[in-house]
Every structure is written in C-alpha cells, then in structure tokens.
Design an enzyme around this catalytic site. Structure first.
Site, PDB file in Angstrom:
ATOM      1  N   CYS A  88     -36.873 -11.301  11.307  1.00 26.61           N
ATOM      2  CA  CYS A  88     -37.158  -9.888  11.280  1.00 26.61           C
ATOM      3  C   CYS A  88     -38.592  -9.661  11.639  1.00 26.61           C
ATOM      4  O   CYS A  88     -38.807  -9.596  12.924  1.00 26.61           O
ATOM      5  CB  CYS A  88     -36.819  -9.556   9.729  1.00 26.61           C
ATOM      6  SG  CYS A  88     -36.433  -7.866   9.537  1.00 26.61           S
ATOM      7  N   HIS A  96     -31.656 -11.414   8.802  1.00 25.99           N
ATOM      8  CA  HIS A  96     -32.235 -12.199   7.525  1.00 25.99           C
ATOM      9  C   HIS A  96     -31.177 -13.346   7.368  1.00 25.99           C
ATOM     10  O   HIS A  96     -30.206 -13.324   6.506  1.00 25.99           O
ATOM     11  CB  HIS A  96     -32.713 -11.485   6.376  1.00 25.99           C
ATOM     12  CG  HIS A  96     -33.750 -10.638   6.267  1.00 25.99           C
ATOM     13  ND1 HIS A  96     -34.861 -11.097   6.406  1.00 25.99           N
ATOM     14  CD2 HIS A  96     -33.891  -9.424   6.707  1.00 25.99           C
ATOM     15  CE1 HIS A  96     -35.878 -10.161   6.553  1.00 25.99           C
ATOM     16  NE2 HIS A  96     -35.206  -9.082   6.688  1.00 25.99           N
ATOM     17  N   GLU A 105     -31.406 -16.235   6.049  1.00 22.02           N
ATOM     18  CA  GLU A 105     -31.700 -16.969   4.772  1.00 22.02           C
ATOM     19  C   GLU A 105     -30.674 -16.460   3.677  1.00 22.02           C
ATOM     20  O   GLU A 105     -30.750 -17.239   2.596  1.00 22.02           O
ATOM     21  CB  GLU A 105     -33.113 -16.713   4.441  1.00 22.02           C
ATOM     22  CG  GLU A 105     -33.710 -15.486   3.865  1.00 22.02           C
ATOM     23  CD  GLU A 105     -34.288 -14.530   5.182  1.00 22.02           C
ATOM     24  OE1 GLU A 105     -33.752 -14.728   6.099  1.00 22.02           O
ATOM     25  OE2 GLU A 105     -34.804 -13.687   4.830  1.00 22.02           O
TER      26      GLU A 105
HETATM   27  N1  GLN Z   1     -41.599  -4.223   8.845  1.00 20.27           N
HETATM   28  C1  GLN Z   1     -40.374  -4.447   9.860  1.00 20.27           C
HETATM   29  C2  GLN Z   1     -39.504  -3.458   9.774  1.00 20.27           C
HETATM   30  O1  GLN Z   1     -39.749  -2.492   8.937  1.00 20.27           O
HETATM   31  C3  GLN Z   1     -39.870  -6.080   9.516  1.00 20.27           C
HETATM   32  C4  GLN Z   1     -38.984  -5.617   8.214  1.00 20.27           C
HETATM   33  C5  GLN Z   1     -38.806  -7.326   7.854  1.00 20.27           C
HETATM   34  O2  GLN Z   1     -39.387  -8.215   7.979  1.00 20.27           O
HETATM   35  N2  GLN Z   1     -37.730  -7.198   6.812  1.00 20.27           N
HETATM   36  O3  GLN Z   1     -38.597  -3.239  10.916  1.00 20.27           O
END
Ligand code: GLN
Length: 532
Positions: free
Chosen positions: A379, A505, A507
């Site tokens: 992410c 994600h 995970e």
């Molecule tokens: N801050 C980034 C976004 O909002 C990544 C978010 C995250 O890593 N969950 O896109």
C-alpha cells in the site's frame, strides 16, 4: 438455532481474549461445527478506522470492506473463515443505529434509553451473526469486566443468555492469575473479584480460563472453583506459550476445553482433527533455515500496529520451514544513513498514512533497489516504490504523492476524481475486496499461479496513470491492474527475483497453513539471499 458462547475478560486488558476465542473456534470447527465469530467493542468510535495505530494497533479489513478490530485477524487466521461487517460492533456503531431509528420516529414516542433500546440493539447485533448456516456463534466482549463502557454489552449478554435458555448459551470468563515472584505465589484474588463484578450484574460464568505464567496447582483450581462458583473441572489453565500463538489451540484441547463447551451446550462431541495444525507447529518449532527481514515502518514500537504483517511473515516461514527474524526499524532512523539495513536479507515497507517516516522508507527502498535485496512494499510501501523510482531512476527529484506534497510537478501517486469529492474521514477509503488481473510472465503471476485474484484494500491514493508510460519505459512492470486496466494494483522491477509493490494489503489474507503468495515470494527470495 445456533448456540452461543460469550467470552468476557477480567482483571487486566491484553490477556489474549482474541487468541483464546479464536483457538476455541478452531477446535470447534475441527470437530465438525460451523462457527461464526464476532467482537463487541465498548469504545465510542464507530469503527477503529480513524484511530491511531499507537492507540489501537492495526485496523483489520474484511472482504466486505469493514474496518475492524485486529482480533478479527486472529479469528480469520485461526478458523480460516472470513469475517464481515456483522463481526465487529462498537458502542459508537450501536448508538448510531439507535439514534438513526429515533430520528426516523421508530420508537413511537417512547423515551429512548440504554435499557432496553441500546441493549436491544446489541442483542440485534449478536443475532445478526446467528445465521442459519452457523451452529455456534462466539462473541467476544472487548474491555474488562468492571469498565463503565462495557456495562450495556454485559447487560445485553445477561439478557441474551436468559432468553436463549440453559444449554443454548454459555459465558467463558478469561482472567489473570498474577504470579508474585518475590513470594513465589500465584494469586487468585483478582480473579475472584472480577467474577464477583460479573455476578453483581447477573452474569454467572460457566467456564473460567486462567492466564498464568507458571503452572496452576490443584489447590489453586479448587480455590478458584469454590470462590468463583464453577466446578473445578471447568477452571482451565492457559499458560503462556513458548514459541508461537499457534500453540494455544492444542494446549486448550489437552485440557478438553472444547469438549466441556460442547457438553454445556448439549452438542455431540465429534472427533477432533488437528493434523494440519500439528504440521504448522512442527514447522514453527523445528525450522531448518533462517533469514532476516527488515520491517521499515513508523509504528514499530507497537507490535500490534503491524500484527497481520508479522503473522504473514511467520506463515511464509512456516511454509518454507524457516525462521524469519524480523528487525523492526523506525523509518525515521534511516533518514541519515541506511547502515541499520546491513545484514538484512529482505525489506518490507508496510502501509501507513501521513508524512512522517516517508524519507526513511524511500531510503530503504533505494537501498533494496541498489543492493539487489528482495523487497515487498504494501500500500503506502508500494506508493513509496513508485516515488523512489520516479525520483532516482527517472530523475524527477520532486516526484511525490499528492498526500505529501500539494505543489509537486510530478504527483506520481494521486487522488482519483471520486476521492476528491470526499469530505468525511471515516469509512470513505477504497475498502475491502477488489479483483485484480495479473500480467502474464510477471513475478506475481508466477507466485499466485492464477490470472485473477481478489485482495483487500484500504487507501485513498492511487498510482497516477499519467505517468504509466514513462515508468514502464524506464523498467517498472505493471504486474496487476483492476479489470479493464484503470487502476494499477501491483508494480515490479522486472529484472529482480522479488521486488514487488502492491496497492492492496496481502497480510489480511495470509493463513498459517497457506501463506500468502507475495509473503512467500519475499521470504523465499530472502532465504536465497541468506544462503549466498
Ligand atoms: N496513505 C496512503 C493512501 O491513503 C496509503 C494507505 C495505506 O497504506 N493503507 O492511499
């Protein structure tokens, strides 16, 4: 009608109620029952989505896009059953529904009160998990007996147990037996007192599970049983496990917690099959190889902040019969020098929000790229991979995410139009499962062994398509996109064994008995690096 198990906690928080609940659910599932799990959290936030990881640890995201308590991660990992929006309710969520009903005039002129209106809403939440396809619902009550905030939840549990009748619902109380080292003694008084608190509000626990550092003596068991009003055989010891939380289920099974629960619920006891679980433990306890992974984040002082990431690394280790040593490094420490990364076999940059730590994460990614180290960016980590590449390979020194710089001429990560219109914070990100089409001949496609995958998201910003061609020409591979190709989901550096960034994600979908492909990719590449 499904049967119900309520799990409460006493004496202190952080007793591992989530792991105990998940372990019991696993045992019941492995005895052939269809289980569902939910968590009721007494805090006022509607969900943990807006809370700092320092406060609350990780926010676990379900397929249906709920931002939930990290205990749901344990539920999914232990039982391999997906949770949903019905799996986590907070005081904030309960009150929001009651207030919305009140505004809609549904209470027909009545005074709206905690009892019965809030408690009715809590019972509705519990019932929402008791669907026809479930035999047993396990409901964990967050907080500690005696908290002001948990009272409405405990009152709802009292009513629910009464209404469902004997043999259909039970309460398990998880408590702590503190060990006083100087006296060499285990103390039962706090447990007696926390059971007394429950009895005061009409809840009579059926089973006590006692967390303890050292083994309980027969005497303790008898004393606890007598003072807490449960038969001695229903006082279960849950001693600290030595190596891994995955040791908890067999430990509880050895004391027949699951069969005692089934007896109380008047359900037949089928054979327990823990064979695959034994294989997991065997691999955890007897690794043959080892590698070191640096986790470069900004909440590394709180282990819970990256719970699922740590677990996923352990799963990949289990799959490879290897011990994965995780070196948690505060990104800010890398801003001056990346010396801390000497000797690591791979780097993981997890998700996150906000400016702090970004230069350190970018430095770690640059180090991985220049030293040919395996890297997984998740992410925000993937977004930093794109920024690093744009800055140091394409030479756009000001390349950035619009999250961190409003003025950059190269916003390689940016908001999509629909996100620009959003004004509220809670629940407004791209959340939950989305399909992704993998590019043939990419590292990711090889690891997944599939063309279409589904992964969970939680972010606002996206890869900026205006830069796609430039980045691709310079050697960045787009290894996965949304169907139709509009949103970039995975980037890779083509010439590397494993240099992958994913917008989702992974995970949240890794399990101890089937490690996630991308974590396997990282750990296997790190093991190769360690062997060199
Ligand atoms: N801050 C980034 C976004 O909002 C990544 C978010 C995250 O890593 N969950 O896109």
């Amino acid at each position: 009608m499904p049967k119900h198990i309520f799990i409460t906690g006493g004496v202190v928080s952080s007793l591992g109620k989530g792991i105990t609940s998940a372990s019991l659910a696993l045992l019941l599932k492995r005895r052939g029952y269809r289980v569902a799990m939910q968590k009721l959290d007494p805090y006022l936030n509607v969900d943990p989505g807006t809370m700092s990881p320092f406060q609350h640890g990780e926010v676990f995201v379900t397929d249906d896009g709920a931002e939930t308590d990290l205990d749901l991660g344990h539920y999914e990992r232990f039982t391999d059953i997906n949770c949903s929006k019905a799996s986590n309710y907070t005081t904030g969520k309960i009150y929001s529904s009651v207030i919305a009903r009140e505004r809609a005039g549904e209470y027909l002129g009545k005074t709206v009160q905690v009892i019965p209106h809030i408690t009715d809403e809590i019972k509705r939440a519990i019932r929402s998990a008791a669907t026809d396809d479930v035999d047993i619902v396990l409901t964990e009550i967050g907080g500690t007996a005696g908290d002001i905030e948990s009272l409405p939840f405990l009152e709802a549990v009292r009513q629910y147990v009464l209404e469902t009748g004997r043999g259909n619902a039970i309460v398990i109380h998880l408590t702590l037996l503190p060990y006083i080292r100087a006296a060499g003694e285990l103390k039962t008084k706090p447990s007696q007192q926390s059971v007394a608190v429950l009895r005061n509000i009409g809840i009579f626990p059926d089973i006590l599970v006692c967390r303890t550092e050292v083994a309980m003596e027969e005497d303790h068991r008898r004393k606890i049983a007598l003072f807490c009003n449960v038969p001695p055989e229903l006082v279960i010891e849950e001693k600290d496990v030595r190596h891994s939380i995955y040791e908890v289920p067999p430990e509880l099974a050895a004391q027949e917690l699951d069969t005692k629960v089934l007896d109380l619920l008047r359900l037949p006891v089928h054979r327990l099959d823990l064979s695959t679980w034994d294989e997991i433990l065997d691999s955890v306890l007897h690794p043959t190889r080892t590698c070191r992974i640096a986790l470069v984040g900004k909440y590394t002082s709180v282990r819970d902040a990256y719970k699922s990431v740590y677990e996923s690394l352990e799963h990949a280790g289990i799959a490879a019969r290897a011990k994965v040593v995780v070196d948690s490094i505060e990104a800010e420490e890398l801003e001056e020098s990346t010396a801390r990364l000497e000797g690591v076999d791979g780097i993981l940059v997890p998700g996150g929000f906000g400016n702090r730590g970004i230069p350190g994460k970018i430095a770690a990614i640059r180090h991985a790229r220049e030293h040919n180290l395996p890297l997984l960016g998740i992410c925000l980590g993937m977004q930093c991979i794109v920024i690093e590449f744009a800055r140091h390979v394409l030479g756009w020194a000001d390349a950035d995410s619009a999250e961190f710089s409003a003025s950059t001429a190269h916003p390689v990560i940016d908001l999509m139009d629909e996100q620009r219109k959003v004004t509220r914070k809670g629940g407004t990100m791209r959340l939950g499962a989305y399909p992704c089409i993998l590019t043939k001949a990419s590292v990711s496609a090889g690891l997944y062994g599939a063309e279409t995958i589904s992964e969970r998201h939680r972010h606002r910003y996206e890869f900026n398509n205006s830069y796609r061609d430039d980045l691709q020409k310079a050697g960045m591979r787009i290894a996965g996109t949304s169907p139709g190709g509009h949103l970039v989901e995975i980037v890779e550096l083509g010439d590397r064994p494993f240099f992958v960034g994913c917008q989702f994600h992974p995970e949240f979908k890794s399990r101890p008995d089937h490690a996630h492909p991308l974590f396997r990719g990282l750990v296997n590449a790190a093991l190769d690096h360690a062997a060199k």
